[in-house]
Design an enzyme around this catalytic site. Structure first.
Site, short mmCIF file in Angstrom:
data_model
loop_
_atom_site.label_atom_id
_atom_site.label_comp_id
_atom_site.label_asym_id
_atom_site.label_seq_id
_atom_site.Cartn_x
_atom_site.Cartn_y
_atom_site.Cartn_z
N CYS A 126 -19.18 -111.07 -34.25
CA CYS A 126 -20.32 -110.68 -35.06
C CYS A 126 -21.42 -111.73 -35.00
O CYS A 126 -21.30 -112.77 -34.37
CB CYS A 126 -19.89 -110.49 -36.52
SG CYS A 126 -18.51 -109.35 -36.72
N ARG A 172 -22.19 -106.41 -36.91
CA ARG A 172 -20.76 -106.26 -36.69
C ARG A 172 -20.42 -105.66 -35.34
O ARG A 172 -20.97 -104.62 -34.95
CB ARG A 172 -20.14 -105.39 -37.78
CG ARG A 172 -18.61 -105.33 -37.70
CD ARG A 172 -18.01 -104.36 -38.68
NE ARG A 172 -16.55 -104.45 -38.68
CZ ARG A 172 -15.74 -103.51 -39.11
NH1 ARG A 172 -16.23 -102.37 -39.58
NH2 ARG A 172 -14.43 -103.68 -39.08
#
Length: 646
Positions: free
Chosen positions: A2, A50
């Site tokens: 991420c 993400r």
């Protein structure tokens, strides 16, 4: 994997602009294209991008504890999270997801700053505790995942996974740090904790920073270090068996994923060992990816194919043309600061290939540093024997004179290229190792830098980076000392930086089982004689892998992931390198001696000298300046101590 970003008011509770926070977060979209979200409250703004790997349905971030008082944004993987969950549940914590991220908030509640001691993995995270009015940031022990931060003049702390997050903020001081420039031209990267900008820093590996609103800003704190005790009494055979078991455990932990998983396979010892171990742990064929080169001098794909055939992997190969130099500007944008490892080109390509087939790839990075694999280690050990045979007071004048008088002979057979060896013998151990790894050595940097820029350096020398780590190494063993230095510098600033940015550019998560910190700690207990024996590096590792890998793979000369720079700069890039070296961009900085730049170009292109590494380093600096829109950057005088890095 991420991207994280955030702003924190260290003095009060000013409201942050949501649109600005959105810009900071979106600039690293490539790190997490699956989902993205923001969280803002007075005096705080968190952002997260993400790449979904574990708990695909409920692992969204920013993530909170049960009552919403603790919030975290996290980049990485906590591999032992499944062991920590029942322990935290027994303490009364309630989990609402199956993600490793949620372990962090509950571990903070249970153990405070010591929570990082319990995590096994690669991570960079920022955590907000509203009840304690505290922001806590931490980076993993080996620096696999990056974390950049800056304290602005108005009391705002900004942070992000990449430096480009910070440069989106209008309050960041983007003045060039001359000490960082000195480090870059010596090492090929800006060493932690500096960045190229005077106003920004990197959190170092195994550091945490705990900032409480309204309180003085503390210095980052080191929560872990590796100690080379070298006192493990194991025999070669027993050490080999235990090494195989430890690698198997590390690889097993890194095979946990809910998305397609595979491995890089270069044909070298480290990646081949990881693939062999994966094959032994999987019921399904392992997905492997290799880059081949159309130039036989740089192509080791046949060795990768041997391993792929032996373990019947789903092997994917793509051939890269030897003139694959169109990535120069792309790389400058990816790395955000000058970065001179030309193997970033094939690394970018293999990540691009891997992402077509998998979302997670295991690599063999870290094996050379911990197990003594680099050729320079063996050279250093030979030089150490010679240094030990003659007092420094004698060596320095004798070999110093020889080093100055002996001609530079890049073109000659290696046995006649003694200038560098003479120069190394005139130095102490740390100086000699620094000299051996420097891209532009001391005399070259003195010639390269203008008189005005040298005044701005204030006497600072990049050797201080190595000195600082050598002072903390707690060992006088010649091999262990330089391994420790590399674990703190080259592995972090070069290898991990290269792989993180290249993989994240393609939204690919890379995991490094040979950087598992319990494995690194254990390897540091093995005597140096088990790592280098005679002219053989990685001795115990190679012996332990003999039942698993072909002899040709284990005992062939190390090639590395290199590209034909010397030929490029005399051929297809001849005009480009001349334009970059002698053009307006470098001239406008005031950093460089224009006459020496011309010498580097002319001598290389005439064939008189091989200055390819130096020219590439300068080209990437010029490309960085253009990528940042720094046509005439401001360079301030630097401080010669590390105080400027806090």
């Amino acid at each position: 994997m991420c991207g994280i970003a955030g702003m924190f008011d260290t003095r009060g509770k000013r409201d942050f602009d949501r649109a600005l926070m959105q810009r900071l977060n979106d600039i690293q979209f490539h790190r997490g294209p699956d989902e993205g979200d923001l969280y803002l409250e007075p005096g705080l703004a968190f952002g997260h991008r993400r790449l979904s790997i574990i708990d695909l349905s409920t692992g969204q971030q920013p993530l909170f504890n049960e009552d919403g008082s603790v919030c975290v944004v996290f980049n990485g993987e906590i591999y032992n999270y499944q062991e920590l969950v029942p322990e935290l549940e027994a303490l009364g914590h309630v989990f609402h997801t199956r993600s490793d991220t949620e372990v962090i908030v509950h571990a903070w509640e249970a153990w405070g700053e010591d929570c990082v001691q319990r995590f096994r993995g690669m991570f960079a995270f920022a955590l907000w505790d509203r009840n304690q009015q505290t922001l806590f940031m931490a980076r993993d022990r080996l620096g696999v995942k990056p974390l950049h931060y800056a304290f602005l003049a108005d009391g705002t702390l900004i942070f992000g996974s990449e430096l480009k997050v910070l440069t989106q903020h209008p309050g960041l001081d983007r003045t060039i740090d001359p000490l960082a420039v000195e480090e870059y031209f010596a090492l090929g990267y800006v060493a932690e904790p500096r960045t190229i900008f005077a106003g920004a820093r990197k959190l170092q590996p195994a550091e945490c920073l705990c900032v409480r609103r309204g309180h003085p800003i503390p210095a980052p704190r080191l929560y872990w270090d590796v100690r080379f005790s070298l006192d493990n009494p194991l025999s070669l055979e027993d050490a080999g068996h235990e090494l195989v078991d430890r690698i198997r455990e590390s690889v097993r932990l890194r095979m946990i994923a809910e998305v397609p998983l595979g491995a890089f396979l270069s044909g070298g010892v480290d990646s081949s060992a990881v693939v062999a171990t994966m094959a032994g742990l999987s019921d399904m064929p392992v997905n492997t990816c290799s880059i081949a080169f159309d130039d036989p001098a740089f192509n080791e794909s046949a060795f990768a194919q041997m391993v792929a055939d032996r373990y019947r992997t789903n092997h994917h190969v793509e051939t890269v043309k030897s003139d694959d130099f169109d990535l120069i500007d792309t790389l400058a944008g990816l790395y955000d600061e000058p970065y001179a490892d030309s193997s970033a080109i094939p690394t970018y390509r293999v990540c691009q290939l891997a992402r077509k087939h998998v979302t997670v790839a295991l690599s063999g990075d870290g094996g050379d540093e911990s197990m003594g694999g680099y050729r320079r280690y063996r050279m250093h050990m030979m030089e150490e024997k010679m240094r030990g045979a003659m007092p420094f007071g004698v060596r320095k004048p004798v070999f110093g004179l020889l080093g100055r008088m002996y001609p530079k002979a890049d073109w000659a057979p290696r046995v006649f290229r003694a200038k560098t060896t003479f120069q190394a013998l005139a130095r102490d151990s740390v100086q000699a190792y620094f000299h051996s790894v420097s891209i532009l050595r001391d005399d070259m940097r003195r010639s390269l830098f203008s008189a005005d820029f040298q005044r701005k350096l204030g006497g600072y020398h990049a050797l201080e980076v190595f000195r600082r780590h050598a002072d903390a190494a707690q060992t006088d063993d010649p091999l262990a000392l330089i391994q420790y230095i590399d674990l703190k510098t080259y592995l972090v600033g070069d290898i991990n930086t290269k792989v993180d940015r290249a993989s994240m550019a393609h939204s690919l998560e890379v995991r490094e089982p040979l950087m598992d910190h319990p494995l690194v700690e254990w390897l540091a207990t093995l005597p140096s004689g088990l790592k280098i024996k005679g002219q053989e590096g990685k001795y115990v590792f190679k012996r332990s892998m003999e039942p698993l890998l072909p002899h040709e793979v284990l005992y062939r000369p190390k090639m590395g992931f290199s590209v034909p720079l010397a030929r490029w700069f005399r051929g297809p890039l001849k005009q480009r390198v001349r334009d970059a070296m002698l053009g307006d961009t470098l001239a406008a900085t005031g950093i460089f001696n224009q006459g020496y730049l011309r010498h580097l170009v002319d001598a290389h292109q005439s064939g008189a000298r091989d200055y390819s590494a130096s020219l590439w380093t300068l080209m990437m600096f010029e490309a960085f300046l253009r990528s940042q829109g720094l046509a005439a950057p401001r360079v301030v005088a630097g401080e010669a101590s590390l105080q400027g890095c806090m």
